[in-house]
Design a protein around this motif. Sequence first.
Motif, PDB file in Angstrom:
ATOM      1  N   ASP A 137      41.418   6.644 -14.692  1.00 16.96           N
ATOM      2  CA  ASP A 137      42.352   7.731 -14.323  1.00 16.96           C
ATOM      3  C   ASP A 137      41.643   9.002 -13.881  1.00 16.96           C
ATOM      4  N   TYR A 138      40.509   8.875 -13.268  1.00 12.59           N
ATOM      5  CA  TYR A 138      39.841  10.023 -12.653  1.00 12.59           C
ATOM      6  C   TYR A 138      40.819  10.664 -11.655  1.00 12.59           C
ATOM      7  N   ASN A 139      41.038  11.988 -11.772  1.00 20.75           N
ATOM      8  CA  ASN A 139      42.100  12.598 -10.948  1.00 20.75           C
ATOM      9  C   ASN A 139      41.696  13.905 -10.274  1.00 20.75           C
ATOM     10  N   VAL A 140      40.415  14.196 -10.178  1.00 20.96           N
ATOM     11  CA  VAL A 140      39.989  15.471  -9.612  1.00 20.96           C
ATOM     12  C   VAL A 140      40.474  15.624  -8.174  1.00 20.96           C
ATOM     13  N   ASP A 141      40.306  14.570  -7.374  1.00 22.94           N
ATOM     14  CA  ASP A 141      40.712  14.665  -5.967  1.00 22.94           C
ATOM     15  C   ASP A 141      42.199  14.970  -5.847  1.00 22.94           C
ATOM     16  N   LYS A 182      37.438  23.837 -14.946  1.00 18.94           N
ATOM     17  CA  LYS A 182      37.274  22.702 -14.038  1.00 18.94           C
ATOM     18  C   LYS A 182      37.980  22.943 -12.710  1.00 18.94           C
ATOM     19  N   LEU A 183      39.196  23.494 -12.780  1.00 17.94           N
ATOM     20  CA  LEU A 183      39.948  23.752 -11.554  1.00 17.94           C
ATOM     21  C   LEU A 183      39.164  24.668 -10.623  1.00 17.94           C
ATOM     22  N   ILE A 184      38.629  25.747 -11.182  1.00 19.46           N
ATOM     23  CA  ILE A 184      37.859  26.694 -10.371  1.00 19.46           C
ATOM     24  C   ILE A 184      36.632  25.996  -9.758  1.00 19.46           C
ATOM     25  N   ARG A 185      35.933  25.223 -10.580  1.00 20.25           N
ATOM     26  CA  ARG A 185      34.704  24.581 -10.098  1.00 20.25           C
ATOM     27  C   ARG A 185      34.991  23.588  -8.976  1.00 20.25           C
ATOM     28  N   TYR A 186      35.979  22.744  -9.177  1.00 19.92           N
ATOM     29  CA  TYR A 186      36.201  21.669  -8.201  1.00 19.92           C
ATOM     30  C   TYR A 186      36.892  22.155  -6.928  1.00 19.92           C
ATOM     31  N   GLN A 234      34.198  23.864  -4.921  1.00 24.59           N
ATOM     32  CA  GLN A 234      33.235  22.926  -4.334  1.00 24.59           C
ATOM     33  C   GLN A 234      33.676  22.459  -2.957  1.00 24.59           C
ATOM     34  N   MET A 235      34.981  22.492  -2.702  1.00 32.59           N
ATOM     35  CA  MET A 235      35.494  22.038  -1.411  1.00 32.59           C
ATOM     36  C   MET A 235      35.121  22.990  -0.280  1.00 32.59           C
ATOM     37  N   GLN A 236      34.657  24.182  -0.625  1.00 30.16           N
ATOM     38  CA  GLN A 236      34.232  25.121   0.430  1.00 30.16           C
ATOM     39  C   GLN A 236      33.078  24.537   1.256  1.00 30.16           C
ATOM     40  N   SER A 237      32.268  23.694   0.638  1.00 36.24           N
ATOM     41  CA  SER A 237      31.160  23.067   1.380  1.00 36.24           C
ATOM     42  C   SER A 237      31.657  22.062   2.403  1.00 36.24           C
ATOM     43  N   VAL A 239      39.542  28.204   0.656  1.00 38.82           N
ATOM     44  CA  VAL A 239      40.197  28.655  -0.560  1.00 38.82           C
ATOM     45  C   VAL A 239      39.149  28.962  -1.613  1.00 38.82           C
ATOM     46  N   ASN A 240      39.227  30.132  -2.188  1.00 36.36           N
ATOM     47  CA  ASN A 240      38.310  30.561  -3.240  1.00 36.36           C
ATOM     48  C   ASN A 240      39.131  30.913  -4.478  1.00 36.36           C
ATOM     49  N   VAL A 241      38.819  30.290  -5.605  1.00 34.60           N
ATOM     50  CA  VAL A 241      39.575  30.482  -6.841  1.00 34.60           C
ATOM     51  C   VAL A 241      38.707  31.223  -7.839  1.00 34.60           C
TER      52      VAL A 241
END
Length: 923
Positions: free
Chosen positions: A275-279, A319-323, A326-329, A334-336
């Motif tokens: 149940d990995y759900n980060v994406d 975790k929300l902020i980190r992940y 990370q999508m900025q790369s 979006v910056n949280v």
Amino acid sequence: MIGKIHKQMSHDSWLFSKMATPEYTPFVFLLLLFQSSVWGFPSCHATKPGMLNVHLVPHTHDDVGWLKTVDQYFYGDRNDIQHAGVQYILDSVVDQLLKNPDRRFIYVETAFFYRWWKQQTDDMQNTVKQLVNEGRLEFVNGGWCMSDEATTHYSAVIDQMTMGLRFLNDTFGHCGRPRVAWHIDPFGHAREHASMFAQMGYDGFFFGRLDYQDRNRRMVAREQEMLWRASESLTPPMADLFTGILPNGYNPPEGFCWDQSCDDPPIRDDPDLEDYNVDDVVTRFLHIALVYKTNHIIMTMGSDFQYENANLWYKNLDKLIRYVNQMQSNGSEVNVLYSTPSCYLQELHRANLTWPLKGDDFFPYADSAHDFWTGYFTSRPALKRYERISNSYLQTCKQLEVLGGPISRKGPFGAGDSETLKKAMAVAQHHDAVSGTEKQHVANDYARKLANGWAHCQVLVSNTLSSLSGSSAPRVYCEHLNISVCPLTETSKKFSVNVYNPLARPVSWPVRLPVNGTAYRISDAKGKAVDSQVGLSVLIMVVICRCSITFVMTFLRVTFDPETGLLSSLSNLETQQTVKLSQNFYWYNASDGNNSESIQMSGAYIFRPNTSTPFIISKTAKIETLQNSVVQEVRQWFSPWVSQVVRLYTDSRALELEWTVGPVPIGDDLGKEVISRLDSSINSSGVFYTDSNGREMLQRRKDYRPTWNLRQSEPIAGNYYPINSRAYIKDDKDQLTVVTDRSQGGGSIQDGSLEIMLHRRLLYDDVRGVGEPLNEMSDIYPEGLVVRGRHLLSLSPPATAADTHRPLAQEVYQAGGEREPIFSGLQAVLPPAVHLLTVSQWDQDTVLLRLEHQYQASESKEHSQPVTVNLQKLFSTLDVLGVSEMNLSANQWKDEMTRLDWKAESGTHHTGVTNQLSAYSAL
């Protein structure tokens, strides 16, 4: 020392040092000591230009009583009602903030924080101070509670804000001073509140609730953030306040709640586990709809009584902020970041944009087409009156504490204090307290706290009166005069009465006491006879008598219809005005949710009548009359549960209607919402006026909103507004004003008409959380609550009406009397335009004084002018040694108060008023 109140509707306040009695040591003025620290905007996390910066604001909304009492909420008691324990929230949040310096948290309700703080060790207090100094724990709003905005009086709001802000100032210094007002839960928003917040030094104001039609329009137009011009006569920006509407009320976005009370799945970020759900979490977050003007968005991450286990929230937010970041790369823009309302506000200010300008208020509030939150304007009318007279008594108590000196707090009648009633009154301003939207056992607790405060003040008052009068005779307080009960006066052949006038001008006000006799000799302190009468009925009349009834006193003439026993006309003898005027009682059938348009029911919050036409209680009234040299009365009986006394006193410019309603019958299984309706010959053209928190007057127009094209779906409830102290209708020639003795809801549904809701007894809950119907009963009234109150009616030309209704609003709120006084705390009477708002002990040698110019600009030819007051010659028992001017909430020196400047768009100022200026200047 001269203090000039330089604008209409202005407040000015001073801290002054005094020497009243030999016990006082002279002191120049109060010094507020500030800690030096790095607190402030530099503590905010950096944002990224060119990106959408999402400001996550961890917060908890902690009601100071609602489903549970204040004590139960703090300790986490009665979790069978609601799982909530504020002490554990603060414990947990502090622990989690220490684990990661990036984390932020805001706290609001000082009433709870004060309790928690007192229980902490010195080490923990120092730790919390460091968190505050570093901007990691930020106080917003900072009042003792988050006050209601519809049913509160400005005097009580200022007091409760002052209490909370003073504690933060004394405890944390400059770093503890809130920069942002935060009213995320009140059910509509008053212009006067915005004006007060501006004068308290706030840079901005955020809230969550507004009418659903207004929100929809603002979302489309990107006008959810604006500059609220909260007073038209003040030179901008004195009463301007940047105001933002939060995107999700005060909740997190859907699917992103990680409290123990939430059901949303946590972020599962171990790819080796099921149940990995980060994406999925990141994708859903990036698709949240954003409809704001800048590249900054605020997100409230929390809700009611959340963060009791703060680890749940912070672990997932980290975790929300980190992940997401990370999508900025991969090209995400979006910056949280962890943030606070003041940090968010700073970024909006840096954007240097122009903002829409608003000049009206946010009433009434509806969350859907048939769901208008206008019932709470009247809910729990007995509690609303008790709160109002408790505030009046508190002002008296505070004044006498100053005038009496140390002996007031410890004198012949024991130890007394004003603090107990101050705290009880501060709690009562909460948006689920005086609003009447709490459970019954919580309403009982608010009343109990007020009664306890009265008891403490009564000792203080007795001590002071004993000192000032030189008499140590025991004093008895007649606490049940609203039901004509006072055992001492009813059983004693001889007794003395102390009358205290808390106003700073003489007034003529009747004193009514229940007695058991037919003849009394009344004299003043010098033995001079006082005109008085025992109220015996001299004529009984049934309505078939057809006898003409006319009362004439010095200023007014009143006539009654001989066939119905109802009021038929009112005349002002000074101005030779006469209007046709009838008054009667009606009730609306409260919706039970069983109709084709909506299942919404009337309840503590929501007013929803089943039809647009109320039921008349009786077309005629049985009457009896009383006439003597002091007062003329018509006593009317409309039914076994509705009666009224219409009174005209000798020198009064107002007609008094003392109504009694209850127990409201429910044997027919119908909930009832009882109104008093005045129908006049005034051509009001669909317009009437109400006060805002007892201060400025606002124009209301039937089926109309100044800022959007209203689709009216509830022709009665959608035209109700809060009436805190007075309302009026007018035409070119006549103005009819009604002064109320408590907060009530009302409207002008027909031209020339004013209706005011007096009482509500309902059989269903309105499904807004309180979980029980508004059906008040008690041991004394097992058949239902009986409520008694007063309306004062005045008739004047519109140009001079304020000269009558503004003093009346103060007198009915803080009734006093004046006749050859044996003691006066003032050396001279204040000018009619000036109201003595606050005289309160600040510390041993310093007093907080607030004076207000109570007239709006152009409201009165005589009284809307600037006024100068000599502070040094104001008080008779105090020597003023030094003065320093403060802001409205007395937590900043006036000359040190700076606020952010904002630019307004031209052509966007919606006031909802015509030919009206309204203002009061900064404190």
